[in-house]
Structure formats: structure tokens, C-alpha cells
Design an enzyme around this catalytic site. Structure first.
Site, mmCIF file in Angstrom:
data_model
loop_
_atom_site.group_PDB
_atom_site.id
_atom_site.type_symbol
_atom_site.label_atom_id
_atom_site.label_comp_id
_atom_site.label_asym_id
_atom_site.label_seq_id
_atom_site.Cartn_x
_atom_site.Cartn_y
_atom_site.Cartn_z
ATOM 1 N N GLN A 1 0.827 -1.196 0.000
ATOM 2 C CA GLN A 1 0.000 0.000 0.000
ATOM 3 C C GLN A 1 0.871 1.259 0.000
ATOM 4 O OE1 GLN A 1 -2.239 -1.987 3.563
ATOM 5 N NE2 GLN A 1 -3.406 -0.197 2.977
ATOM 6 N N ASN A 2 2.156 1.095 0.277
ATOM 7 C CA ASN A 2 3.040 2.234 0.471
ATOM 8 C C ASN A 2 3.492 2.834 -0.858
ATOM 9 O OD1 ASN A 2 2.773 1.539 3.149
ATOM 10 N ND2 ASN A 2 4.742 0.474 3.238
ATOM 11 N N VAL A 3 3.732 4.141 -0.831
ATOM 12 C CA VAL A 3 4.164 4.855 -2.028
ATOM 13 C C VAL A 3 5.594 5.370 -1.873
ATOM 14 C CG1 VAL A 3 1.813 5.534 -2.638
ATOM 15 C CG2 VAL A 3 3.175 7.053 -1.186
ATOM 16 N N HIS B 1 -0.990 1.571 -4.573
ATOM 17 C CA HIS B 1 -1.424 2.972 -4.586
ATOM 18 C C HIS B 1 -0.479 3.882 -5.366
ATOM 19 C CE1 HIS B 1 -3.626 1.878 -0.609
ATOM 20 N NE2 HIS B 1 -4.315 1.528 -1.677
ATOM 21 N N CYS C 1 0.439 13.754 -16.002
ATOM 22 C CA CYS C 1 -0.479 14.775 -16.480
ATOM 23 C C CYS C 1 -1.904 14.246 -16.421
ATOM 24 C CB CYS C 1 -0.136 15.183 -17.908
ATOM 25 S SG CYS C 1 -1.297 16.397 -18.603
ATOM 26 N N CYS D 1 1.471 19.065 -22.851
ATOM 27 C CA CYS D 1 0.222 19.716 -23.268
ATOM 28 C C CYS D 1 -0.119 20.964 -22.471
ATOM 29 C CB CYS D 1 -0.951 18.729 -23.180
ATOM 30 S SG CYS D 1 -1.479 18.348 -21.484
ATOM 31 N N SER E 1 -0.106 -3.204 8.549
ATOM 32 C CA SER E 1 -1.307 -2.558 8.018
ATOM 33 C C SER E 1 -2.489 -2.781 8.947
ATOM 34 C CB SER E 1 -1.649 -3.093 6.624
ATOM 35 O OG SER E 1 -2.844 -2.513 6.144
ATOM 36 N N SER E 2 -3.231 -1.711 9.208
ATOM 37 C CA SER E 2 -4.472 -1.835 9.965
ATOM 38 C C SER E 2 -5.611 -2.317 9.078
ATOM 39 C CB SER E 2 -4.846 -0.492 10.584
ATOM 40 O OG SER E 2 -5.180 0.440 9.566
ATOM 41 N N GLY F 1 -1.283 -3.420 17.038
ATOM 42 C CA GLY F 1 -2.566 -2.735 17.017
ATOM 43 C C GLY F 1 -3.596 -3.549 16.258
#
Length: 387
Positions: free
Chosen positions: A172-174, A190, A198, A258, A296-297, A323
Site C-alpha cells: 500500500q506504500n508509495v 497505490h 499529467c 500539453c 497494516s491496519s 494494534g
């Protein structure tokens, strides 16, 4: 699938869910500090539990979240020091697309936060996951399909497919830390922050190049913002809590093709994960023998859906996270391992490497013994033939 921003509740109360053992609030309650709540013996027991889960599984898929990168210094959203507990509100897709001011605000904060974010290094957890892939402990082998490719790049990529594809990791990390650690068979669910795209023509640009131009156009504003920003202002998505609300004067470089506006090539909250990524992940989950979730939650549906699908198909799921997660809240049959990701995975790799080394030595010894037993008879046979 759509990433949903937090729903507003009356009287500002956070959503709660009743689970076995009491009431837990996925966003409002702080999980324990990963560095403090386990003794050495307890930590060793968690490692053993995960090692036993890996046994007899040949095609394991891993899914990671922001909690894995906290040991690198990037805050997560809902962990012990999560940015939601500090009032952080991530950018929402429609805000960015429909408001020039919101775009200026995003890029202004990004000028302050992205370079420190991008300079962070992989931690022990990232390195261990890459090593698990190299050891063959992670990886699902699939028949390749054109459905797994971005339609805009299909003509460039699909003709070169070997017909097979391997996927070891969904993240999920970027933050690109998995790739820097050496993970290869990876899907960044993600997107990635080091590219911009663009929103009109789809042209891509390297973010380092874009940021260089952005900083040149806004040097005076950036110097003032940097002097007023604290060291703990970094956010999980690469921006920062800048101590100013003056963004009107910021100039944003347009698309070089563009002239339209660009966006980081990531999925903002409220946006949709590209369908080709979803199809690849769904196929890999259905084909795996076990799904390991780390850090990850599972609060966002784009990741949770894959855990739910695995459970519905009877695929074993283990969750290594400090958690409570959405899987537990919704009563899914998962193995929960409450332990810090980096030290746990690092110990698992050490045990598996030692086990593989022992197996190789035994195999080599058996081969040598067989060779010695065969050699005399072979020599006798050769001598008989010569006579």
C-alpha cells in the site's frame, strides 16, 4: 476499488466496533509502542509462531502497509505515533482535481516534505521481505494476462511477456522503500511518489526533475516555509505540516507535453486503484497458499478486500501488526501476531537461512557419500571391460 476518506460522525465521535475482548477504535485509540510492549521471550515466541505458519507453504504472498515504514522514520496513519493522532488530513482526490488552491497547497507542502521523505532508507523489515523473496519463501507464480497491464502501456509491455508472471509483494506504500531494499516481484497498489502524471494527456515526468523546476519557481516561498517548519512535520504521503496558510503565490510547472496540470502518480483518498492492478492482485491472492500481512491496519478497502477474499477462499492469513486491524474487527479467521515488524521478520529470515544452509549441507554430504560408494564399483566395471 475506492479509497474512502474518513466519514464524519455526529459530535465528532470516531467509529467503534464491538469485538471479542471489548470496544476498539481503529482510528482514535493509539496502539502500544512496538519497541516496548514485548519481553525477549515473548518476542521469540512470536517469531516461532510465524516460522510455523510458513511451514509447508510454497507460494506465499505478502501485503504491506505504512506500519512497516515507521522504523525508517516515516510516520504511519493509525499507529502509535500515527499522523491521524496529530490532526493530519491527507489530500482527497476531488479536492486536488477541482481546486487550483488545493493543488498549490499540496505542492507547497510537498516542496518541504518530499525530499526528506524520499531520502529515507529501507529498514530491517524491508530488507527481510526482499530476502524472503530471494529465498523463495515469498512468490506466487501466475499465467500472465493482458488484463494485468495498464491499457495505456499495453502495446509496449504485453508483447514482451514470457507468458508467466511472479508476484511476491503487494504494498500500500508509495515510498519506494521495498524496491530500494531489493524486492522485485512487486505491485505498488497505490502508485509511487517519484513520478508525476499529467491529468489531461497522461504524460509522465520524473518527480526529481519536476521538483527542481518547482523549487526554482518558488525559491523565496520555500526558504520562508523551511525556516518555519519543525523536524517532526513529515507526513506518510510525502508532504509536511507547513506553518503557513499562504499558498496563493506558488507557481506550479505545467505538463511539458500539453500544458495541463500534473499530479503525483499515486492514488489519493477518494480515488480508484487502477483496474489492471486490482485484477493482478486478485489473481495472485486466489493462487497463493498463504497471505502474510505486515504493518497494516487494513482500514482502507483497497487492501482489506484482498484479506477478506483470501479468508473466503479458505487461504490461511497471518497478520504481523502492532494494534488491532479491520480483519479482527470484522471477525475474519486470521492468525494475529502482535509484534514489531522489523525485528520479527529479521529473526524469521535468520532462522530460515540457517535451516536452508543445514539442508544444503546434508544434501551435499549425502551426495558425497553416494559418490564414494559408487566409485569402486564403477572402477571395477571399467577394468572388466578393458580386460
Amino acid at each position: 476499488t475506492r479509497l474512502s476518506p474518513r466519514r464524519r460522525h455526529k459530535n465528532n465521535k470516531q467509529p467503534t466496533a464491538t469485538v471479542k475482548g471489548g470496544i476498539h477504535n481503529l482510528i482514535g485509540d493509539k496502539p502500544p509502542n512496538p519497541k516496548e510492549f514485548l519481553s525477549d521471550d515473548q518476542q521469540a515466541a512470536k517469531v516461532q509462531t510465524l516460522l510455523e505458519w510458513f511451514q509447508d507453504k510454497k507460494q506465499v504472498l505478502c501485503l504491506t502497509g505504512a506500519g512497516l515504514s515507521t522504523e525508517s522514520g516515516i510516520p504511519d496513519y493509525r499507529g502509535h505515533q500515527g499522523s491521524y493522532h496529530k490532526g493530519h488530513k491527507p489530500m482527497v482526490h476531488d479536492q486536488f482535481m477541482n481546486s487550483e488552491y488545493q493543488r498549490k497547497r499540496y505542492w507547497g507542502r510537498g516542496m518541504v516534505g518530499w525530499k526528506p521523505f524520499e531520502s529515507v532508507q529501507p529498514n530491517a523489515g524491508h530488507m527481510a521481505i526482499a530476502k524472503l523473496e530471494q529465498l523463495g519463501q515469498l512468490g506466487v507464480h501466475l499465467e500472465d494476462s493482458s488484463d494485468f497491464y495498464d491499457p495505456h502501456g499495453l502495446e509496449l509491455e504485453w508483447p514482451f511477456s514470457s507468458g508467466q508472471q511472479t508476484l511476491a509483494l503487494i504494498t500500500q506504500n508509495v515510498d519506494s522503500l521495498h524496491r530500494r531494499a531489493g524486492s522485485r516481484a512487486i505491485v505498488e497498489l497505490h502508485g509511487r511518489t517519484d513520478h508525476v502524471k499529467c491529468m489531461t494527456c497522461g504524460a509522465h515526468r520524473d518527480r526529481y526533475d519536476f521538483h527542481g523546476e518547482l523549487e526554482t519557481l518558488n525559491r523565496e516561498w520555500l526558504d520562508a516555509a523551511l525556516s518555519a517548519t519543525s523536524d517532526d512535520a513529515l507526513r506518510p504521503d510525502g508532504d509536511a505540516a507547513v506553518q503557513t496558510e499562504s499558498y496563493d503565490e506558488i507557481l506550479i510547472p505545467p505538463c511539458t507535453e500539453c500544458g495541463s496540470f500534473v499530479k503525483p502518480d499515486v492514488v489519493f483518498f477518494g480515488d480508484s486503484v487502477p483496474k489492471h492492478r486490482v485484477r493482478l492482485c486478485e489473481t495472485a491472492v486466489s493462487s497463493c497458499e498463504g497471505l502474510l500481512v505486515v504493518g497494516s491496519s487494513l482500514a482502507v478497502h483497497s487492501a482489506f478486500r484482498h484479506v477478506r477474499a483470501a479468508c473466503q477462499q479458505g487461504i490461511p492469513v497471518a497478520i504481523l501488526n502492532v494494534g488491532e486491524t479491520r480483519a479482527e474487527v470484522e471477525g475474519l479467521p486470521v492468525l494475529k501476531i502482535e509484534a514489531p515488524a522489523g525485528p520479527t521478520l529479521e529473526s524469521v529470515v535468520c532462522h530460515l537461512e540457517a535451516q536452508q544452509s543445514k539442508t544444503q549441507q546434508q544434501s551435499s554430504s549425502q551426495h558425497s557419500s553416494m559418490t564414494k560408494r559408487m566409485c569402486p564399483s564403477s572402477m571395477t566395471s571399467m577394468q572388466s571391460k578393458q580386460q
